[in-house]
Design an enzyme around this catalytic site. Structure first.
Site, PDB file in Angstrom:
ATOM      1  N   ALA A  26       0.842  -1.201   0.000  1.00  0.00           N
ATOM      2  CA  ALA A  26       0.000   0.000   0.000  1.00  0.00           C
ATOM      3  C   ALA A  26       0.875   1.247   0.000  1.00  0.00           C
ATOM      4  O   ALA A  26       0.588   2.228  -0.699  1.00  0.00           O
ATOM      5  CB  ALA A  26      -0.928  -0.006   1.207  1.00  0.00           C
TER       6      ALA A  26
ATOM      7  N   HIS B 140       2.248   1.601  -3.473  1.00  0.00           N
ATOM      8  CA  HIS B 140       1.138   2.038  -4.328  1.00  0.00           C
ATOM      9  C   HIS B 140       0.911   3.552  -4.167  1.00  0.00           C
ATOM     10  O   HIS B 140       0.861   4.301  -5.151  1.00  0.00           O
ATOM     11  CB  HIS B 140      -0.120   1.255  -3.932  1.00  0.00           C
ATOM     12  CG  HIS B 140      -1.339   1.597  -4.729  1.00  0.00           C
ATOM     13  ND1 HIS B 140      -1.786   0.816  -5.767  1.00  0.00           N
ATOM     14  CD2 HIS B 140      -2.221   2.622  -4.648  1.00  0.00           C
ATOM     15  CE1 HIS B 140      -2.875   1.353  -6.290  1.00  0.00           C
ATOM     16  NE2 HIS B 140      -3.168   2.454  -5.617  1.00  0.00           N
ATOM     17  N   GLU B 141       0.794   3.991  -2.934  1.00  0.00           N
ATOM     18  CA  GLU B 141       0.529   5.415  -2.686  1.00  0.00           C
ATOM     19  C   GLU B 141       1.715   6.279  -3.091  1.00  0.00           C
ATOM     20  O   GLU B 141       1.545   7.424  -3.506  1.00  0.00           O
ATOM     21  CB  GLU B 141       0.147   5.645  -1.222  1.00  0.00           C
ATOM     22  CG  GLU B 141      -1.143   4.965  -0.776  1.00  0.00           C
ATOM     23  CD  GLU B 141      -2.348   5.293  -1.658  1.00  0.00           C
ATOM     24  OE1 GLU B 141      -2.376   6.386  -2.240  1.00  0.00           O
ATOM     25  OE2 GLU B 141      -3.252   4.429  -1.777  1.00  0.00           O
ATOM     26  N   THR B 142       2.922   5.723  -2.978  1.00  0.00           N
ATOM     27  CA  THR B 142       4.090   6.476  -3.432  1.00  0.00           C
ATOM     28  C   THR B 142       4.012   6.707  -4.942  1.00  0.00           C
ATOM     29  O   THR B 142       4.398   7.773  -5.440  1.00  0.00           O
ATOM     30  CB  THR B 142       5.393   5.734  -3.082  1.00  0.00           C
ATOM     31  OG1 THR B 142       5.398   5.449  -1.683  1.00  0.00           O
ATOM     32  CG2 THR B 142       6.616   6.570  -3.409  1.00  0.00           C
TER      33      THR B 142
ATOM     34  N   ALA C  61       1.834   9.545  -5.317  1.00  0.00           N
ATOM     35  CA  ALA C  61       2.468  10.765  -4.799  1.00  0.00           C
ATOM     36  C   ALA C  61       3.521  11.307  -5.764  1.00  0.00           C
ATOM     37  O   ALA C  61       3.635  12.519  -5.958  1.00  0.00           O
ATOM     38  CB  ALA C  61       3.100  10.492  -3.427  1.00  0.00           C
TER      39      ALA C  61
END
Lengths: 504, 504
Positions: free
Chosen positions: B263, B266-268, B271
């Site tokens: 996760a 994924h969020e990186t 970002a």
């Protein structure tokens, strides 16, 4: 009625939008990464301009006029609310948006420069900008004074502390100056061996331990509502954001546990006022706001000085310190009291003991008043600061302006006529505590503090100050709570009781 | 020109005000204490209404008309910016404020009810509210369709994913459905012994260790800019806020390190897109925004699936895991690869493997499309969900709606036509990675991933996607980057390569 209802809607709207100004400010000091600063500054400027526009729209003045015509039909709380609406609208309308933008630009720049000049002890590089700040504030003062006949500083003071005037303040400070220097000397003489006789606590003390101690005091003693707040690290301790969500911050140093502890208790005093302020059914309305910076400071100083620095509190605090910091020679009740009540001349206001503190404030008040009134210019400040520091505290600041006139952020941030709030707080805290002692009984109060069960004191604060929000004007508020307006006698009696007679 | 310049000013203003909507949302999920919720909701509603008012003021339509008349005089980037201004203005103008307020009220209530119904597996209590949500969304779809001749779901889809239509999507899903179920069966058959043969990592794993691992990957591999972001805990991992200050969050479980790790990666991916998106000299303008939810998902899935789940990354990750979690039998390269590439039917979409994931999305797409188009009603959802789940994944959800149609927050939150973005992302990530492999060379890419030095891949992402912001429309963007519009063939080839041929 219709006009008043519409005004209430407007103030709800302002309240909701100011929520983000407050959140933006809190986040900036606690969470925001450095590269977020420009976007935040732009966003704050945009929203501030919108809030101001809403507040000063021509229709608002008409609605206020209409509402005033029928104010006698309003309930008491609504009349007070309307009175505050009028006051806030006047304040908002006194300054053109152009000046606000100019001030925002200048103070942003000035704060950056001030950080640099203080770090490098370079007052020469600072003075031209200080003069610009002074010039702008003279202009603000003149605009706020308008046709009232007030002087510029008087107008700024009244804007910050409704009801306060230079005349009242000069009388208060003349009173204090007539006895505090002698009292200070006497206390210093009495304490001349204390410093050597006290045992410093072992350092370093970890952040985790200091924070755990702070949290426990906030919870067990002050009943801070954690459902409506937080406690985070910040470069300077503060409390605030919005009254529905009052966030506390701490600053910690491994070598100075008292600074973190007392700052936390001080901010908790502010936070309790906000968390409980005003008639909640009027949340979002001016009458539900804190009365002023000065009254705010009475609550923080009641917590910090009247309770936390007292001899009785050392009895509660000492076992708690043992629990958090481990047993050590310095953790006797008597030694903890000595640490908390140590009096020692300090160059730095925020590190000063409570006896000398008011002298620091008087010095700043006199300088900023004379700057704004025009009898002093920025270039005179280092010299005058040194003269007064020598006279009031026996300390020289010549050549060390980082310990002198460069130490405070207030002027760089464009915050003028703000220092007097600290004196109002110092006197008011002592005055309120005297009234609470009278009403609850001296023994009960001392027992409360000794055991950390201060609920009866908090109940009195609630009844005297918190519940009332802006229902009453400042003098009325103090008279209702203590029987008289602000009276420096109470500060004197408190200091004599604690530092000369050792009864507190 | 004058009109376009004025529109640019308006968009800067909107950008600055939306900063607070984003901050309010981030804070709500990371920092806000529970009793702050009402004040926050009121503040968000107030500011949203103001932003909408600014955006849909009659003058804006006039300015857009004027600007369009002289658009040929504009530079390419400004023409693209103007095109986005028109699109966003149309979207904002399609819905009356009354509907937005109604939707805000309904979804607030619905999300609270949904949490309760899911926890109690009580779908009967949920369905009446789901029907209300469907009815409202049908209304929104009709309003967005206007006189365009589009169906309501098509209109909602186009609002979320500019350029996407039901016809295109149906073709894509028909393609996927023609090969994925068989592929899935084959992979499951191939992996039937993997589950037993892999060694689970020792649990519990502390939060500190998981976070330190996440931070190191963000820093060393993805070059996350910590000066312009943060990494905090949240109930569901997300990344975002504003592009000048992109904040990441993590959710951690002591027993499931891969969930937190993947996760975070994924969020990186999201970002990195935000931190680098668009022509920065047009910051605050629509052309500087991310292209769409679907394109956003190509970046997060490129990080998570194309890089982090690959065999080559297991070579980089394994020693790093030893460093953070300590040596243990499960930490061999082959075992780490097995854990990351385990395929196993899952009831829960967010826990699904990447082979089955698209089947979860197709199921939801078909149901929400039919709900909005009117061929299905809320009461049919549990039955249809179960039928499709059985058909696509071989799993039964009858009587366990908490594992079935109650598992996602999207519909409760009023977020419809949002699921297709996950498929666009899954295909697009594979398609972009195929293009990157072709341009850089397969060996170079594998070596990048094996060593954790993915800078050449990031540079390609920057060139292909990030730099362009909204300069191009979605199809043009993909054609420029990969030579063709979205093509599900790439997803198939990726899955076959990794899960059948074990080459990735």
């Amino acid at each position: 009625m219709q006009a008043y209802e519409e005004l209430k809607q407007l103030h709800l709207q302002l309240h909701n939008l100011r929520h983000f100004l407050a959140l933006g400010g809190w986040d900036m000091q606690t969470m925001m990464p450095p590269k977020g600063a420009t976007a935040r500054a732009n966003a704050l400027a945009e929203l501030e301009a919108h809030v101001r526009q809403l507040h000063t729209a021509p229709r608002v003045a008409l609605l206020l006029k209409e509402a005033l015509l029928v104010k006698d039909e309003l309930a008491e709380v609504d009349r007070a609310n309307l009175r505050e609406m009028v006051r806030l609208h006047e304040l908002a309308s006194q300054l053109p948006e152009e000046l606000l933008r100019r001030k925002a630009r200048l103070t942003t720049l000035a704060q950056q420069l001030w950080v640099k000049c203080r770090a490098e002890n370079d007052v020469a590089a600072w003075l031209p900008t200080l003069q610009e700040l002074v010039d702008l504030e003279r202009e603000e003062g003149r605009l706020r004074a308008g046709t009232s006949g007030k002087s510029p500083y008087d107008a700024l003071l009244g804007a910050n502390e409704p009801g306060m005037t230079v005349a009242k303040l000069d009388a208060i400070y003349a009173d204090i100056k007539s006895w505090l220097p002698a009292l200070y000397k006497e206390v210093l003489e009495n304490q001349k061996d204390v410093d050597a006789s006290l045992t410093e606590l072992q350092t370093p003390i970890s952040k985790e331990k200091q924070i755990a101690l702070g949290r426990q005091l906030m919870t067990d003693v002050w009943r801070y509502d954690w459902g409506a707040g937080r406690y985070d690290e910040a470069p300077h301790p503060f409390g605030g954001m919005v009254k529905e969500d009052v966030r506390m911050t701490y600053y910690w140093s491994p070598d100075n546990y008292t600074k973190c502890l007392l700052a936390t208790i001080h901010e908790t005093g502010h936070a309790k006022y906000e968390q409980n302020c005003g008639p909640r059914e009027l949340l979002g309305q001016p009458v539900c706001e804190a009365r002023s910076g000065g009254i705010h400071e009475t609550q923080s100083l009641l917590a910090e000085r009247m309770i936390a620095k007292s001899a009785a509190f050392a009895e509660y605090l000492t076992p708690l310190l043992k629990l958090h910091l481990g047993a050590q020679p310095g953790l006797t009740v008597e030694n903890v009291r000595k640490i908390n009540q140590l009096v020692k001349p300090s160059y730095i206001r925020t590190l000063a003991d409570e006896v000398g503190y008011s002298l620091h404030v008087i010095l700043r008040y006199e300088i900023e008043r004379d700057l704004i009134e025009g009898s002093l210019e920025a270039v005179d400040v280092p010299r005058v600061w040194n003269e007064k520091m020598k006279e009031y505290m026996g300390l020289e600041t010549l050549g060390r302006d980082d310990l002198g006139c460069l130490q405070d952020i207030h002027w760089a941030a464009g915050y003028w006529a703000g220092f007097p709030a600290y004196t109002i707080g110092a006197i008011g805290a002592a005055q309120l505590m005297a009234a609470i002692r009278q009403q609850l009984g001296d023994d009960v109060v001392t027992q409360c503090i000794r055991t950390g069960h201060i609920d009866p004191i908090l109940a009195k604060q609630k009844e005297m100050i918190w519940d009332l929000g802006c229902l009453l004007e400042t003098d009325e508020l103090l008279i209702k709570a203590t029987g008289e307006p602000l009276n420096p006698r109470h500060l004197r009696e408190h200091l004599e009781r604690r530092y000369l007679r050792k009864e507190d």
